[in-house]
Design an enzyme around this catalytic site. Structure first.
Site, mmCIF file in Angstrom:
data_model
loop_
_atom_site.group_PDB
_atom_site.id
_atom_site.type_symbol
_atom_site.label_atom_id
_atom_site.label_comp_id
_atom_site.label_asym_id
_atom_site.label_seq_id
_atom_site.Cartn_x
_atom_site.Cartn_y
_atom_site.Cartn_z
ATOM 1 N N ARG A 121 -33.608 -106.631 54.518
ATOM 2 C CA ARG A 121 -34.650 -105.804 54.522
ATOM 3 C C ARG A 121 -35.819 -106.886 55.242
ATOM 4 O O ARG A 121 -35.889 -108.057 55.416
ATOM 5 C CB ARG A 121 -35.244 -105.662 53.199
ATOM 6 C CG ARG A 121 -34.590 -104.651 52.442
ATOM 7 C CD ARG A 121 -35.074 -104.086 51.197
ATOM 8 N NE ARG A 121 -35.092 -105.372 50.022
ATOM 9 C CZ ARG A 121 -36.153 -105.886 49.940
ATOM 10 N NH1 ARG A 121 -37.103 -105.907 50.537
ATOM 11 N NH2 ARG A 121 -35.923 -107.198 48.998
ATOM 12 N N TYR A 167 -29.316 -101.720 59.045
ATOM 13 C CA TYR A 167 -28.991 -102.323 57.761
ATOM 14 C C TYR A 167 -29.547 -101.524 56.510
ATOM 15 O O TYR A 167 -30.600 -100.958 56.396
ATOM 16 C CB TYR A 167 -29.727 -103.812 57.719
ATOM 17 C CG TYR A 167 -29.553 -104.258 56.303
ATOM 18 C CD1 TYR A 167 -28.602 -104.831 55.648
ATOM 19 C CD2 TYR A 167 -30.650 -104.116 55.452
ATOM 20 C CE1 TYR A 167 -28.360 -105.209 54.599
ATOM 21 C CE2 TYR A 167 -30.654 -104.463 54.065
ATOM 22 C CZ TYR A 167 -29.456 -105.175 53.648
ATOM 23 O OH TYR A 167 -29.240 -105.474 52.412
ATOM 24 N N GLY A 168 -28.527 -101.465 55.576
ATOM 25 C CA GLY A 168 -28.745 -100.719 54.334
ATOM 26 C C GLY A 168 -30.328 -100.567 53.946
ATOM 27 O O GLY A 168 -30.606 -99.331 53.709
ATOM 28 N N GLY A 169 -30.683 -101.795 53.276
ATOM 29 C CA GLY A 169 -32.152 -101.367 52.549
ATOM 30 C C GLY A 169 -33.188 -100.912 53.524
ATOM 31 O O GLY A 169 -34.178 -100.380 53.275
ATOM 32 N N LYS A 221 -34.749 -98.157 48.423
ATOM 33 C CA LYS A 221 -36.084 -98.848 48.142
ATOM 34 C C LYS A 221 -37.194 -98.092 49.005
ATOM 35 O O LYS A 221 -38.225 -97.957 48.057
ATOM 36 C CB LYS A 221 -35.986 -100.292 49.065
ATOM 37 C CG LYS A 221 -34.941 -101.222 48.363
ATOM 38 C CD LYS A 221 -35.173 -101.649 47.333
ATOM 39 C CE LYS A 221 -34.059 -102.558 46.795
ATOM 40 N NZ LYS A 221 -34.319 -102.943 45.281
ATOM 41 N N HIS A 266 -38.229 -101.074 39.573
ATOM 42 C CA HIS A 266 -37.089 -102.133 40.159
ATOM 43 C C HIS A 266 -36.468 -102.723 38.914
ATOM 44 O O HIS A 266 -36.632 -103.920 38.559
ATOM 45 C CB HIS A 266 -37.845 -103.153 40.990
ATOM 46 C CG HIS A 266 -36.964 -103.877 41.962
ATOM 47 N ND1 HIS A 266 -37.184 -104.839 42.509
ATOM 48 C CD2 HIS A 266 -35.528 -103.564 42.213
ATOM 49 C CE1 HIS A 266 -36.016 -105.447 43.244
ATOM 50 N NE2 HIS A 266 -34.985 -104.541 43.167
ATOM 51 N N SER A 321 -35.574 -109.982 43.467
ATOM 52 C CA SER A 321 -34.195 -109.690 43.942
ATOM 53 C C SER A 321 -33.684 -111.120 43.982
ATOM 54 O O SER A 321 -34.151 -112.048 43.856
ATOM 55 C CB SER A 321 -34.442 -109.597 45.624
ATOM 56 O OG SER A 321 -35.201 -108.234 45.737
ATOM 57 N N CYS A 323 -31.776 -112.341 41.377
ATOM 58 C CA CYS A 323 -31.868 -112.910 40.080
ATOM 59 C C CYS A 323 -30.862 -112.526 38.979
ATOM 60 O O CYS A 323 -30.794 -112.791 38.047
ATOM 61 C CB CYS A 323 -33.047 -112.842 39.612
ATOM 62 S SG CYS A 323 -34.529 -114.128 39.996
ATOM 63 N N GLY A 324 -29.709 -111.579 39.804
ATOM 64 C CA GLY A 324 -28.715 -111.338 38.973
ATOM 65 C C GLY A 324 -28.918 -110.195 38.118
ATOM 66 O O GLY A 324 -28.337 -109.861 37.160
ATOM 67 N N THR A 330 -27.455 -107.203 39.047
ATOM 68 C CA THR A 330 -26.116 -106.709 38.872
ATOM 69 C C THR A 330 -25.469 -106.938 37.937
ATOM 70 O O THR A 330 -24.758 -106.400 37.362
ATOM 71 C CB THR A 330 -25.646 -106.484 40.211
ATOM 72 O OG1 THR A 330 -26.501 -105.921 41.105
ATOM 73 C CG2 THR A 330 -24.384 -105.556 40.376
ATOM 74 N N ASN A 331 -25.438 -108.568 38.057
ATOM 75 C CA ASN A 331 -24.780 -109.084 36.784
ATOM 76 C C ASN A 331 -24.985 -108.601 35.501
ATOM 77 O O ASN A 331 -24.115 -108.476 34.536
ATOM 78 C CB ASN A 331 -24.636 -110.615 37.105
ATOM 79 C CG ASN A 331 -23.776 -111.103 38.207
ATOM 80 O OD1 ASN A 331 -23.489 -110.260 39.052
ATOM 81 N ND2 ASN A 331 -24.379 -112.342 38.575
ATOM 82 N N ASP A 349 -30.557 -101.405 39.738
ATOM 83 C CA ASP A 349 -31.225 -101.663 40.685
ATOM 84 C C ASP A 349 -32.885 -100.786 40.313
ATOM 85 O O ASP A 349 -33.685 -101.647 40.584
ATOM 86 C CB ASP A 349 -30.905 -101.618 41.843
ATOM 87 C CG ASP A 349 -32.016 -102.247 43.231
ATOM 88 O OD1 ASP A 349 -32.394 -103.185 42.554
ATOM 89 O OD2 ASP A 349 -32.019 -101.617 44.132
ATOM 90 N N ASN A 385 -26.132 -112.042 52.761
ATOM 91 C CA ASN A 385 -26.655 -110.910 52.220
ATOM 92 C C ASN A 385 -25.640 -109.660 52.475
ATOM 93 O O ASN A 385 -25.957 -108.615 52.586
ATOM 94 C CB ASN A 385 -28.226 -110.564 52.690
ATOM 95 C CG ASN A 385 -28.493 -109.239 52.139
ATOM 96 O OD1 ASN A 385 -28.375 -109.257 51.102
ATOM 97 N ND2 ASN A 385 -29.584 -108.342 53.183
ATOM 98 N N ARG A 404 -22.895 -107.042 51.886
ATOM 99 C CA ARG A 404 -22.907 -106.160 50.788
ATOM 100 C C ARG A 404 -21.537 -105.364 50.465
ATOM 101 O O ARG A 404 -21.102 -105.178 51.452
ATOM 102 C CB ARG A 404 -24.135 -105.021 51.013
ATOM 103 C CG ARG A 404 -25.585 -105.726 51.039
ATOM 104 C CD ARG A 404 -25.931 -105.760 49.678
ATOM 105 N NE ARG A 404 -27.515 -106.622 49.855
ATOM 106 C CZ ARG A 404 -28.383 -106.512 49.133
ATOM 107 N NH1 ARG A 404 -28.138 -105.601 47.987
ATOM 108 N NH2 ARG A 404 -29.432 -106.961 48.936
ATOM 109 N N ASP A 455 -23.431 -114.456 28.288
ATOM 110 C CA ASP A 455 -24.076 -115.188 26.995
ATOM 111 C C ASP A 455 -25.595 -114.613 27.117
ATOM 112 O O ASP A 455 -26.064 -114.582 26.061
ATOM 113 C CB ASP A 455 -23.796 -116.659 27.130
ATOM 114 C CG ASP A 455 -22.701 -117.089 26.782
ATOM 115 O OD1 ASP A 455 -21.995 -116.434 25.984
ATOM 116 O OD2 ASP A 455 -21.958 -118.012 27.509
HETATM 117 C C1 OXD Z 1 -33.139 -106.013 46.693
HETATM 118 C C2 OXD Z 1 -32.070 -105.144 46.777
HETATM 119 O O1 OXD Z 1 -33.464 -106.750 47.701
HETATM 120 O O2 OXD Z 1 -31.693 -104.654 45.793
HETATM 121 O O3 OXD Z 1 -34.010 -105.899 45.709
HETATM 122 O O4 OXD Z 1 -31.220 -104.978 47.785
HETATM 123 MN MN MN Z 2 -33.147 -104.650 44.368
#
Ligand code: OXD
Ligand code: MN
Length: 590
Positions: free
Chosen positions: A70, A199-201, A208, A228, A250, A252-253, A255-256, A279, A371, A373, A500
């Site tokens: 992005r 690019y995707g974003g 977004k 978000h 963005s 900081c995990g 999706t995890n 997201d 980055n 994806r 955890d």
């Molecule tokens: C972001 C994303 O950058 O989800 O927040 O791609």
């Molecule tokens: Mn995001």
């Protein structure tokens, strides 16, 4: 033509007249049509088909090496006045911007095909969903939108024959010139324009651009919120599921966390975690007065590097079929994909993200772009919630904010009430790490993780949050802040993180249900250390105490930086937030 809606037809006619494509194709969403597009993209080299046994239905694509992320400095909010875009957005007068964009779009699709993509953000049939129409000259965009949204003729059914409430999205790859790349939003016009990117974003305009920037503005006007945030459900052994929304900057995990695997202590008791979204969340007050959330997306556009069987097995399994990989390494030995952090066996015979031959066993260059994806359908996710397509969404018990702070923020704390929670969200921040260019440890404020995504004046956005709280009253979700990234004196993370993190979410849910006690501190309510379940972990109670420690001196410093940040908003900052800051300072002084 897939619709009789005159507003759509007129707009598409205008876009055809502007871009002058050789051909116009309306995307109905049928497998037949999509298969033909996949074949075409493969025949032109735009995409490559991956191993049909190991990665059935999967495709590989590489974007231009100058077009991999992005571009916030080229992203504009073109509201009628600069004040409406606010101090945190790039602004240009809509007329001036059109004067730049108009000539660039004029004839930009000559000799090419224009694809008209109808799509719904949110389940078809949901009152919370909204429709967009994106015109593009990219098959890659069509195939990604198919995964990320509910794409095709049903979206026009959702819109109806007369409504004008759809977001117009105009995308052209043009010649991918980074100097002429523009991602522009016209919130008052329901318009998005993207040019010179693939690019995707920047080009999947439902994500977004619509679901956050335009939708945040719509939400403010219509009394709901576009955030978000991930959405996850925790099911207890009795089969009851409670839902949490969480916002993190963005990388900081999110999706995890959205797909976490419960630690053994909880798994053996029968707890389960379900993913609703990773997201974006659209939140609305339901008829019962509570706050309900849908995930407007239909897939995951996740960062590949670092995704592996330990960090996120569910994400990895999600990408095993019908997935588009972008800018990862191509393993030529078995026609599969690889990225840094997938495993310890980089391929010897491979092509890197730039399209060059690459030997992962010797090269010092990265095989996959950091980055890079995967675009994967939500239905593939082993832990996808059964409420994923529920038009009502899911009721939210807790809202969690988080950032990356080495020392300041404790592992978890709870806001005193909604208004204080808005304050906590508004001061969200991350410290830069050695992984990014520039100074280490610099605090970047990213309120509610919306800094790059709020489509209007962020001062007004805070005001909207406060109003939502007033509407929700005592039915409002409780608000928390977490920090998985506290480090020791050697800079090592203290908290184990990953699955955890559920231990912290469990305290959060216990608080929501009035089952856990708390200690009142200057910054909010904290758990009693013994209320964080550490069974089976390598850390002891003293470590938990350390993780919960609030250093008043550091917080006083932070209060100064908040003061500076708030000053940007001038009189658009709600007075309530200034009161909250004063309250914090007074408590720290006590
Ligand atoms: C972001 C994303 O950058 O989800 O927040 O791609
Ligand atoms: Mn995001």
């Amino acid at each position: 033509m897939l619709t009789n809606n005159k507003n759509v037809l007129t707009w598409v006619d205008q876009m055809v007249a502007l871009c002058k494509p050789a051909k116009v194709v309306w995307i109905d969403g049928s497998e037949e049509q999509l298969n033909a597009l996949r074949d075409e993209a493969v025949s032109t080299g735009e995409m490559e088909r991956l191993n049909p046994d190991k990665l059935p239905g999967c495709l590989l694509h590489r974007t231009d090496p100058t077009d991999v992320a992005r571009v916030e400095d080229r992203t504009f909010i073109c509201s009628r006045t600069k004040d409406n875009a606010g101090p945190t957005n790039n602004w240009k007068d809509p007329k001036e911007m059109w004067a730049i964009l108009g000539p660039m779009y004029d004839g930009v699709m000559a000799g090419k095909t224009m694809y008209v993509i109808p799509y719904s953000m949110g389940p078809i049939g949901s009152k919370m969903s909204k429709v967009g129409v994106e015109v593009t000259d990219s098959i890659y965009v069509v195939l990604n939108m198919d995964i990320m949204t509910r794409m095709g003729k049903d979206a026009f059914v959702q819109l109806g024959d007369t409504s004008n409430d759809f977001v117009r999205g105009l995308h052209a790859k043009a010649d991918l010139d980074p100097e002429k790349r523009y991602i522009c939003h016209f919130p008052e016009e329901n318009w998005i324009c993207s040019i010179n990117s693939g690019y995707g974003g920047n080009v999947l305009l439902g994500k977004k651009c619509f679901a956050l920037r335009i939708a945040s503005y719509q939400g403010k006007n219509e009394g709901w919120m576009a955030e978000h945030m991930l959405i996850l459900g925790i099911e207890n052994p009795q089969g009851e599921v409670k839902y949490i929304c969480a916002a993190f900057p963005s990388a900081c995990g999110k999706t995890n966390l959205a797909m976490l695997i419960p630690p053994e202590v909880y798994k053996k008791q029968g707890y389960k975690v379900w993913t609703v979204g990773d997201d974006i969340a659209w939140l609305r007050q339901g008829d019962d007065g509570r706050l309900w959330a849908i995930n407007p997306e239909n897939g995951f556009f996740g960062v590949a590097p670092g995704t592996n069987l330990k960090s996120n097995p569910n994400a990895l399994h999600t990408t095993e079929r019908d997935t588009i990989f972008t800018n990862v390494a191509h393993n030529l030995d078995d026609n599969t994909v690889w990225w840094e952090g997938l495993d310890k066996n980089p391929p010897k015979h491979a092509v890197d993200w730039k399209g060059n031959p690459w030997d992962g066993t010797t090269s010092t260059e990265k095989g996959a772009h950091p980055n890079s994806r995967f675009t994967a359908p939500a239905r593939n996710c082993p832990c996808i919630s059964k409420e994923f397509n529920n038009p009502q969404g899911v009721p939210i018990s807790a809202i969690v904010f988080g950032g990356r702070r080495a020392k300041t923020a404790p592992l978890v704390y709870q806001a005193f009430d909604w208004a204080h929670g808005v304050f906590v969200g508004s001061i969200m921040a991350s410290e830069t790490t050695a992984a990014a260019a520039g100074a280490v440890g610099v605090v970047r404020r990213d309120p509610m993780a919306m800094l790059p995504f709020c489509g209007y004046n962020m001062g007004d956005y805070f005001g909207h949050w406060l109003e939502m709280g007033e509407k929700l009253g005592d039915k409002a979700p409780k608000i928390f802040n977490v920090n998985w990234f506290r480090t020791d004196d050697e800079g090592h993370f203290i908290w184990p993180g990953f699955g955890d993190n559920m231990r912290v979410l469990m305290w959060i849910l216990d608080r929501c249900e009035g089952k856990a006690d708390a200690v009142e501190t200057a910054i909010g309510y904290e758990p009693k250390p013994e209320d964080i379940n550490i069974e089976g972990l390598d850390i002891d109670l003293d470590t938990v105490k350390g993780l919960l420690n609030v250093d008043a001196a550091l917080w006083k410093e932070d209060a100064k930086s908040i003061e500076e940040f708030y000053a940007k908003f001038g009189d658009r900052l709600p007075a309530k937030l200034r009161e909250e800051l004063d309250g914090l300072k007074a408590r720290l002084d006590k």
